[in-house]
Design a protein around this motif. Structure first.
Motif, PDB file in Angstrom:
ATOM      1  N   GLN A   1       0.830  -1.209   0.000  1.00 46.68           N
ATOM      2  CA  GLN A   1       0.000   0.000   0.000  1.00 46.68           C
ATOM      3  C   GLN A   1       0.863   1.257   0.000  1.00 46.68           C
ATOM      4  N   ILE A   2       1.910   1.261   0.815  1.00 44.84           N
ATOM      5  CA  ILE A   2       2.798   2.423   0.893  1.00 44.84           C
ATOM      6  C   ILE A   2       3.502   2.649  -0.437  1.00 44.84           C
ATOM      7  N   GLU A   3       3.952   1.565  -1.089  1.00 43.40           N
ATOM      8  CA  GLU A   3       4.636   1.706  -2.376  1.00 43.40           C
ATOM      9  C   GLU A   3       3.695   2.287  -3.428  1.00 43.40           C
ATOM     10  N   LYS A   4       2.435   1.850  -3.407  1.00 45.73           N
ATOM     11  CA  LYS A   4       1.458   2.408  -4.347  1.00 45.73           C
ATOM     12  C   LYS A   4       1.259   3.894  -4.105  1.00 45.73           C
ATOM     13  N   GLU A   5       1.179   4.279  -2.833  1.00 45.20           N
ATOM     14  CA  GLU A   5       1.003   5.696  -2.501  1.00 45.20           C
ATOM     15  C   GLU A   5       2.220   6.513  -2.940  1.00 45.20           C
ATOM     16  N   LYS A   6       3.420   5.945  -2.785  1.00 46.65           N
ATOM     17  CA  LYS A   6       4.628   6.637  -3.217  1.00 46.65           C
ATOM     18  C   LYS A   6       4.637   6.821  -4.733  1.00 46.65           C
ATOM     19  N   ASN A   7       4.278   5.751  -5.453  1.00 48.45           N
ATOM     20  CA  ASN A   7       4.250   5.838  -6.917  1.00 48.45           C
ATOM     21  C   ASN A   7       3.215   6.858  -7.387  1.00 48.45           C
ATOM     22  N   LEU A   8       2.071   6.884  -6.707  1.00 45.43           N
ATOM     23  CA  LEU A   8       1.043   7.862  -7.061  1.00 45.43           C
ATOM     24  C   LEU A   8       1.546   9.282  -6.819  1.00 45.43           C
ATOM     25  N   ALA A   9       2.261   9.477  -5.725  1.00 41.88           N
ATOM     26  CA  ALA A   9       2.815  10.801  -5.418  1.00 41.88           C
ATOM     27  C   ALA A   9       3.828  11.210  -6.484  1.00 41.88           C
TER      28      ALA A   9
ATOM     29  N   THR B   1       1.968  12.222  -9.572  1.00 40.71           N
ATOM     30  CA  THR B   1       1.356  13.537  -9.370  1.00 40.71           C
ATOM     31  C   THR B   1       2.380  14.649  -9.521  1.00 40.71           C
TER      32      THR B   1
END
Length: 203
Positions: A152-160, A163
């Motif tokens: 989940q954290i890796e997905k959030e990092k990639n999304l950031a 962006t």
């Protein structure tokens, strides 16, 4: 019910032990208690999250999922290793404080932390950790439940990252449009119609 305590948990009608025996099958109660204990153990052993039980702040039980998180095959691989070594140095004090605070066994105490854990090879994992005290009378243990949120954290990092890249691209587009407009003005004001600047800016 705890194994060994099943008799004290049964309410016996005040009609005398001889007649009470007709209503209560202590062997069945004991058997059901053992079945329940085995069922609870299997639920913990095969849970899709890590479970660690501490007595006197020392590990006495680690389930299979937790062993996988730590990168070990069995509990013997953890012998002579300090449990705190599996926690990132920046989070060790927070974990120790949580264990200390919850050890008073106040039923309202249920601490939660988001930390970085380390497996046996030193690889980092992002974890959500919950601490709770389980009071079994004379024996009090701290149960630590660990959720692996690395994906989940890796997905959030990639999304950031996406962006941020998108914002940069938008800024680049704005700058390009501004430069193109300035070049157009230079071409027009200087009657530069030989095509060289037009080719550059795509007019």
């Amino acid at each position: 019910l705890l194994a060994g305590d099943y008799k004290s948990s049964v309410i016996i009608p005040s009609i005398g032990m001889n007649r009470a025996a007709n209503f209560i099958d202590f062997n069945s109660v004991k058997r059901e208690s053992e079945n329940l204990e085995r069922y609870v153990h299997e639920m913990a052993e095969f849970a899709p999250y890590g479970i660690v039980n501490l007595i006197n702040k020392k590990p006495v039980y680690v389930n299979r999922f937790m062993l996988e998180l730590l990168g070990v095959n069995n509990i013997e691989d953890l012998i002579n290793r300090n449990p705190i070594s599996f926690i990132h140095p920046n989070d060790r004090i927070s974990v120790l404080n949580a264990i200390e605070n919850v050890s008073v066994c106040n039923s309202t105490q249920n601490h939660k932390l988001s930390i970085i854990g380390l497996d046996l090879s030193g690889n980092q994992k992002y974890l959500d950790v919950r601490f709770q005290c389980l009071d079994f009378g004379q024996t009090k243990r701290i149960q630590i439940v660990v959720f692996d949120i690395s994906e989940q954290i890796e997905k959030e990092k990639n999304l950031a990252k996406l962006t941020t890249l998108s914002l940069h691209m938008n800024q680049y587009d704005d700058d390009f449009i501004k430069i193109k407009k300035e070049l157009e003005e230079v071409i027009v004001s200087n009657n530069l119609d030989n095509g060289i600047f037009k080719d550059v800016i795509g007019l």
